[in-house]
Design a protein around this motif. Structure first.
Motif, short mmCIF file in Angstrom:
data_model
loop_
_atom_site.label_atom_id
_atom_site.label_comp_id
_atom_site.label_asym_id
_atom_site.label_seq_id
_atom_site.Cartn_x
_atom_site.Cartn_y
_atom_site.Cartn_z
N LYS A 158 0.75 -1.16 0.22
CA LYS A 158 -0.05 -0.09 -0.10
C LYS A 158 0.80 1.35 -0.15
CE LYS A 158 -3.58 -2.27 2.48
NZ LYS A 158 -4.17 -2.68 4.15
N GLY A 159 2.05 0.99 0.15
CA GLY A 159 2.94 2.36 0.17
C GLY A 159 3.28 2.97 1.66
N TYR A 160 2.87 2.31 2.51
CA TYR A 160 3.07 2.46 4.06
C TYR A 160 2.98 1.38 4.84
CZ TYR A 160 -2.11 2.33 4.57
OH TYR A 160 -3.17 1.75 4.43
N SER A 161 3.48 1.62 6.15
CA SER A 161 3.38 0.40 7.19
C SER A 161 2.71 1.18 8.35
CB SER A 161 4.70 -0.10 7.49
OG SER A 161 5.58 1.12 7.95
N TYR A 162 1.98 0.25 9.22
CA TYR A 162 1.40 0.81 10.35
C TYR A 162 2.54 0.95 11.43
CZ TYR A 162 -2.95 -0.07 8.27
OH TYR A 162 -4.29 -0.09 7.46
#
Length: 89
Positions: free
Chosen positions: A4-8
């Motif tokens: 998604k292009g990010y990490s939590y």
């Protein structure tokens, strides 16, 4: 990183029952949002803009360059005053 292009970074629900979520976009950009039990919510976006909705129809958006744009629940009262005092000589 996810596809998604990010990490939590973190997410969950605090003791008041409000939800929060923080994301890391890997390029020095971070974002987070939270939603409250009263219906209000807030977003801080990776481009620097923010958005807050009070849950009652009022909202404030701040673009990345600063400044702010707010809207209340009622339809905007146009304050475009065009009362020209035309003194033509």
């Amino acid at each position: 990183m996810s596809d998604k292009g990010y990490s939590y970074k973190s997410h969950g629900t605090n003791s008041q029952g409000n939800h929060y979520c923080a994301r890391d976009y890997g390029n020095g950009s971070n974002a987070y949002h939270y939603s409250n039990t009263d219906g209000s919510y807030y977003y801080s976006n990776p481009n620097g803009s923010t958005y807050y909705n009070n849950g009652n129809g009022g909202a404030v958006y701040t673009p990345p360059s600063g400044g702010s744009s707010s809207s209340s629940g009622s339809s905007g009262s146009g304050s475009g005053a065009s009362s020209g005092s035309g003194n033509s000589k």
